[in-house]
Write a protein that holds these residues in place. Sequence first.
Motif, short mmCIF file in Angstrom:
data_model
loop_
_atom_site.label_atom_id
_atom_site.label_comp_id
_atom_site.label_asym_id
_atom_site.label_seq_id
_atom_site.Cartn_x
_atom_site.Cartn_y
_atom_site.Cartn_z
N LEU A 1 15.22 -47.31 -5.63
CA LEU A 1 13.87 -47.16 -4.37
C LEU A 1 13.53 -49.23 -5.20
O LEU A 1 13.67 -49.62 -4.40
N ALA A 2 13.61 -49.18 -6.09
CA ALA A 2 13.11 -50.70 -6.51
C ALA A 2 14.36 -51.71 -6.23
O ALA A 2 13.88 -52.39 -5.84
N GLY A 3 15.48 -50.41 -6.28
CA GLY A 3 16.91 -51.68 -5.70
C GLY A 3 16.40 -51.36 -3.94
O GLY A 3 17.02 -52.72 -3.85
N ALA A 4 16.45 -50.59 -3.33
CA ALA A 4 16.12 -50.60 -1.92
C ALA A 4 14.87 -51.51 -1.77
O ALA A 4 15.48 -52.57 -0.74
N GLY B 1 21.72 -45.35 -3.62
CA GLY B 1 21.28 -43.73 -4.38
C GLY B 1 19.87 -42.93 -4.15
O GLY B 1 19.13 -42.30 -4.70
N LEU B 2 19.98 -43.22 -2.39
CA LEU B 2 18.99 -42.47 -2.32
C LEU B 2 19.15 -40.94 -2.05
O LEU B 2 17.52 -40.01 -0.94
N LEU B 3 19.68 -40.66 -1.34
CA LEU B 3 20.04 -39.29 -1.01
C LEU B 3 20.98 -38.26 -1.92
O LEU B 3 22.23 -37.51 -1.54
N ASP B 4 19.98 -38.56 -2.94
CA ASP B 4 21.11 -37.56 -4.55
C ASP B 4 20.69 -36.13 -4.21
O ASP B 4 21.39 -35.06 -5.08
N PRO C 1 10.21 -60.00 -9.60
CA PRO C 1 9.93 -58.23 -10.10
C PRO C 1 9.46 -58.87 -12.13
O PRO C 1 10.67 -59.72 -12.10
N GLU C 2 9.10 -58.19 -12.80
CA GLU C 2 9.09 -58.07 -14.29
C GLU C 2 9.89 -57.81 -14.27
O GLU C 2 10.93 -56.26 -14.00
N PRO C 3 10.86 -57.36 -16.15
CA PRO C 3 11.91 -56.40 -16.04
C PRO C 3 11.43 -55.12 -16.27
O PRO C 3 11.99 -54.16 -15.70
N VAL C 4 9.84 -54.58 -16.25
CA VAL C 4 9.79 -52.76 -15.90
C VAL C 4 10.11 -53.23 -14.79
O VAL C 4 9.25 -52.01 -14.18
N PHE C 5 10.03 -53.66 -13.93
CA PHE C 5 9.62 -52.93 -12.40
C PHE C 5 11.13 -51.98 -12.14
O PHE C 5 12.04 -51.90 -12.59
N GLY C 6 9.91 -51.15 -11.42
CA GLY C 6 11.31 -49.86 -10.88
C GLY C 6 10.73 -48.71 -11.91
O GLY C 6 11.04 -47.74 -11.91
N THR C 7 10.04 -49.08 -13.08
CA THR C 7 9.72 -47.47 -14.33
C THR C 7 8.94 -46.72 -13.26
O THR C 7 10.03 -45.63 -12.94
N ALA C 8 7.91 -46.81 -13.14
CA ALA C 8 7.43 -45.91 -11.77
C ALA C 8 8.17 -45.57 -10.70
O ALA C 8 8.11 -44.53 -9.78
N LEU C 9 9.11 -46.63 -9.78
CA LEU C 9 9.51 -46.19 -8.55
C LEU C 9 10.87 -45.06 -8.90
O LEU C 9 10.98 -44.56 -8.26
N ASP D 1 6.98 -43.25 0.34
CA ASP D 1 6.03 -42.17 0.79
C ASP D 1 5.97 -40.76 0.63
O ASP D 1 5.07 -40.33 -0.33
N ASP D 2 7.50 -40.28 0.43
CA ASP D 2 7.76 -39.07 -0.86
C ASP D 2 7.36 -39.27 -1.59
O ASP D 2 6.86 -38.13 -2.13
N LEU D 3 7.84 -39.77 -2.41
CA LEU D 3 7.69 -40.14 -4.42
C LEU D 3 5.76 -40.23 -3.95
O LEU D 3 5.36 -39.19 -4.95
N LEU D 4 5.26 -41.08 -3.47
CA LEU D 4 3.18 -40.49 -3.60
C LEU D 4 2.78 -39.89 -3.15
O LEU D 4 1.83 -39.06 -3.53
N GLU D 5 3.80 -38.96 -1.68
CA GLU D 5 3.12 -37.78 -1.68
C GLU D 5 3.04 -36.29 -2.61
O GLU D 5 2.84 -35.72 -2.58
#
Length: 333
Positions: free
Chosen positions: A130-133, A42-45, A118-126, A88-92
């Motif tokens: 991206l978290a899955g990748a 799902g990185l090219l949506d 990772p804790e269950p909340v992992f992926g909230t910010a990312l 990098d795109d996310l942060l930039e």
Amino acid sequence: MHEMTQRGQLSAPAVLCPFTPRISPHADSVQRWSLHWATRHGLLDRPGARATFARARFANLMCRAHPDAGEPELRLATAWLISIFVLDDLLERALVRDPEPARAAVTEVVRLLRDRQPEPVFGTALGRPLAGALGEVWKRTEPRVSPQWRERFVGHVADYLAGTLWEAGNRAADRPPLLDEYRRMRHHSAATDMFFDLIEPMHGFELPTGLLDDPDFATARRTAGTIIGIFNDLISWPKEAAIGDHHNIVFSFQREHRLHLAEAVSAAVAEHDACVLEFQVARDRLETRWWSDPTCATGIGDLVHWIRGNVDWSMESGRYTPAEIPAPRSAGD
């Protein structure tokens, strides 16, 4: 000498690059695989993302950096590269106006790599794609490496993330960095150290402690990273000028030394070429002491391939053409 090169509207100044170009015979296959992999995660949506991704040819960079690696290893390296591009795109861009989500994303990445579970909340910010990748590439990397390598690699990832947060903070404040500050932080934000670490699992070995502690090896890695970063600055400054991004060594030279643009480009070329000469001296010294160790020959050899491969990939990729929509940066961008 890498002469003035043009591909469409893209040109690069002549720089010293006395290394032979190479590329893996698996390049086309890995490129096709990478498009499927990024799509599956799902990185090219976004509209146009698939076309932009295909033109960038990210797999070619990994296939030039590791021309002797096997196809499964090249797929893994390319998956790492794609994941870091997206991060990098996310942060930039997406988080630059709000530093708290950016810091949360950095915390999540480091927690994933250090804690493994990772804790269950992992992926909230990312975000879940991206978290899955990132989770997948780390899961595929871990069985190949020792705890010592893992700690070294995670430290370099943390350094890279600190560099990107520094850049994001500067962008949010519209603050141009000083030249020495830019040099120091660019080494982190370029992410070259973490990608140089990946040379080892690409070939199924880990470098001996004596080599890792060798001052000439440290010099070779440092200068290789600087060479890559400066070359990317030399071809990306028109795009960065267009979007008002101050993070480029050309602009730092221009501001700090009150140079015309052409003079600032020349100053950056001179620094690049001096680093190439310093790299060659360190490599030659290592040859006299370590070349009987095949891990050293391969490890240093892929640093050479990285330097040359980054030049060739930059010119063949759609990443730096002026018409291209600004995209996340590469290992050395």
